[in-house]
Design an enzyme around this catalytic site. Structure first.
Site: not given
Ligand SMILES: O=C(CO)COP(=O)(O)O
Length: 271
Positions: A18-20, A110, A112, A188, A228, A249-250
């Site tokens: 997930n690149w956000k 999600h 967020e 994150g 994470s 994510g990251g």
């Protein structure tokens, strides 16, 4: 994940990035190209583990063109969709458009989106319905925040989110469903829920799916862990029986790192 006697995975692992809100459309193409080359170098077998990326909406057309043109085996999805199909909904994106762009998946609910866009379980239920109307497989995200975890109510909280979000989903629709357990406190932050925590929740989610849709569907549904995840911890998480993949994510923004997560099997310790 669960491995059968012949060494095959009972459920095909899914490694999702997930690149956000990162990567413009030019950067997005470069990242997908680099990822595909790296996985090719590693001789990755896509049948053994599916690889999916979730770029921002503005990147999806470019990713579609690249995957079609270069006949790439990786698949892609969107990070959200509208509950509506078309009309006066400024700024929203229809599942119909995602289908036309070749999206295999769409993230729904999600944390967020729940936090910054006030998405309730009811809204998420209507987005799931939209995903099914347009035949894009939803990846439903659930998971508790830190306060809930500290109070020891994480299982009950997460299952309530799950059940309320799935309120309108039929057993037939549930044949095409992925669930991602993402504890908000681990997103994150560098805090990772341990493999045992991921297993605890994934087992509870599988149990709830069995109650709702029957054992057969529950055993087929892929459950991901997110929060994470890095190459250094992915294999230990993936070893757990009810964890069938990861939502990253990251670390998915770095092709080498993400490719190393995809190679989790090479990092599995057999003891
Ligand atoms: O929210 C996530 C994936 O959807 C997890 O993000 P991080 O891997 O950056 O913690």
């Amino acid at each position: 994940m669960t491995i059968s006697q012949n060494g095959a995975f009972v459920r095909q692992p899914l490694i999702a990035g997930n690149w956000k809100m990162n990567m413009d459309h030019v950067q997005g193409i470069t990242l997908v190209q680099k990822l595909a080359w790296t996985l090719k170098d590693h001789e990755h077998d896509y049948d053994r583990a599916e690889v999916a990326v979730f770029p921002p909406f503005t990147d999806i057309r470019g990713v579609q063109t690249l995957t079609l043109g270069d006949k790439l085996d990786l698949v892609y999805g969107a990070q959200d969709l509208s509950a509506h199909d078309s009309g006066a909904y400024t700024g929203e994106i229809s599942g119909q458009f995602l289908k036309k762009l070749g999206c295999t998946y769409v993230l729904v609910g999600h944390s967020e989106r729940r936090e910054y866009h006030n998405e309730t379980n009811e809204v998420i239920a209507s987005k799931l319905a939209a995903a099914y109307r347009h035949e894009v497989t939803p990846v439903l995200c659930v998971g508790e925040g830190l306060e809930v975890r500290k109070a020891g109510e994480h299982v009950a909280f997460t299952l309530e989110q799950l059940n309320e979000s799935l309120a309108g989903v039929s057993a037939e629709q549930a044949e095409n469903l992925v669930i991602a357990y993402e504890p908000v406190w681990a997103i994150g932050t560098g805090e990772v829920a341990g493999p045992a925590d991921a297993q605890e929740l994934c087992a509870a989610i599988r149990g709830a799916l069995a109650e709702r849709f029957g054992e057969d569907i529950a055993q087929k549904t892929r459950l991901l862990y997110g929060g994470s995840v890095k190459a250094s911890n992915a294999a230990a998480i993936m070893r757990e029986r009810d964890v069938d993949g990861v939502l990253v994510g990251g670390a998915s923004l770095d092709a080498e790192e993400f490719a190393n997560i995809v190679r989790f099997e090479h990092h599995l310790v057999t003891d």
